[in-house]
Design an enzyme around this catalytic site. Structure first.
Site, short mmCIF file in Angstrom:
data_model
loop_
_atom_site.label_atom_id
_atom_site.label_comp_id
_atom_site.label_asym_id
_atom_site.label_seq_id
_atom_site.Cartn_x
_atom_site.Cartn_y
_atom_site.Cartn_z
N LYS A 11 0.97 -1.33 -0.07
CA LYS A 11 0.00 0.00 0.10
C LYS A 11 0.92 1.15 0.13
CE LYS A 11 -2.40 -0.79 3.68
NZ LYS A 11 -1.99 -2.30 4.24
N ARG A 86 -10.01 1.86 8.88
CA ARG A 86 -9.49 0.58 9.34
C ARG A 86 -10.59 -0.26 9.70
NH1 ARG A 86 -3.79 1.00 9.09
NH2 ARG A 86 -2.56 -0.41 10.14
N ARG A 125 11.39 -6.19 5.69
CA ARG A 125 11.22 -4.90 5.10
C ARG A 125 11.93 -3.90 6.13
NH1 ARG A 125 5.26 -2.38 4.84
NH2 ARG A 125 5.10 -2.68 7.20
N ARG A 158 10.95 -1.45 11.51
CA ARG A 158 9.73 -0.95 12.70
C ARG A 158 9.40 -1.93 13.57
NH1 ARG A 158 5.11 0.60 8.41
NH2 ARG A 158 4.07 -0.54 9.96
#
Ligand code: AMP
Length: 213
Positions: A11, A86, A125, A158
């Protein structure tokens, strides 16, 4: 328009591509909340433990953030929402906001991805803390391992990309976002793309959909 998809579906990457192509701002509630945490604002202090545990921040906090951001003049020609809404409550809030702005219903773009590929994407990631560029050690590594191609900053992972937090996020997604997909499909604004293709191919497909809409 708004982006829907599991965490790691791409996204953020695709929202950035659309933002550059159509010259409209990309609004990521996740990034805004991470900034608030970084600067330890009142919102950031409240949101931090919730985000680190992989749960959703309360609607009351997130909706205010979105309202303020959408109210800025750079959103007058349109904008891309990544990570919002969400749940159905947030969708209803967005609907009211758009009505108040005199806009029609947002286009909802769902990026579908195979869950196996998703885990690889998430586990690998890495993000540049300075410019926000997103890499993946398996699928899209930087030229020099661990450092940003654009500005040379050390890349970070993260905390909410840890396996435990990711599993929680996937569960929350299913419980809260599936009704959202059903809702946008029901009102006829849902568009779907296959997110397991190469990122550039997914981008081309999204541009094609947007130019048709
Ligand atoms: P994301 O970068 O979109 O995966 O968001 C990271 C984290 O920020 C999520 O796990 C949530 O804790 C929080 N968050 C982001 N957007 C929202 C939202 N619309 N509603 C509630 N929490 C959110």
């Amino acid at each position: 328009m708004l982006m829907l998809g599991l965490p790691g579906a791409g996204k953020g990457t695709q929202a950035r591509a659309v933002s550059e192509e159509f010259d409209i701002p990309e609004i990521s509630t996740g990034s805004m909340l991470r900034d608030a945490v970084k600067w330890q604002t009142a919102l950031g202090v409240a949101a931090q433990p919730i985000m680190e545990s992989g749960r959703l921040v309360p609607d009351s906090l997130v909706c205010g953030l979105v309202e303020e951001r959408i109210g800025r003049t750079d959103c007058d020609r349109g904008f891309i929402l990544d990570g919002f809404p969400r749940n159905l409550e947030q969708a209803a809030f967005l609907r009211r906001l758009l009505r108040a702005k005199g806009c029609g219903m947002a286009l909802a773009l769902l990026i579908r991805v195979d869950p196996g590929l998703l885990l690889k994407r998430l586990a690998g990631r890495q993000v540049c803390p300075l410019c926000g560029s997103i890499y993946n050690v398996y699928l899209n590594p930087p030229l020099r391992a661990g450092f940003c191609d654009r500005d040379g900053s050390a890349l970070t992972q993260r905390p909410d990309d840890s396996e435990e937090a990711v599993c929680k996020r996937l569960k929350e997604f299913e419980a809260q976002t599936q009704p959202l997909i059903d809702y946008y499909r029901g009102v006829g604004v849902l568009r779907e793309v296959d997110g397991s293709a190469e990122a550039a191919e997914v981008t081309r497909e999204i541009f094609r959909i947007l130019r048709q809409s």
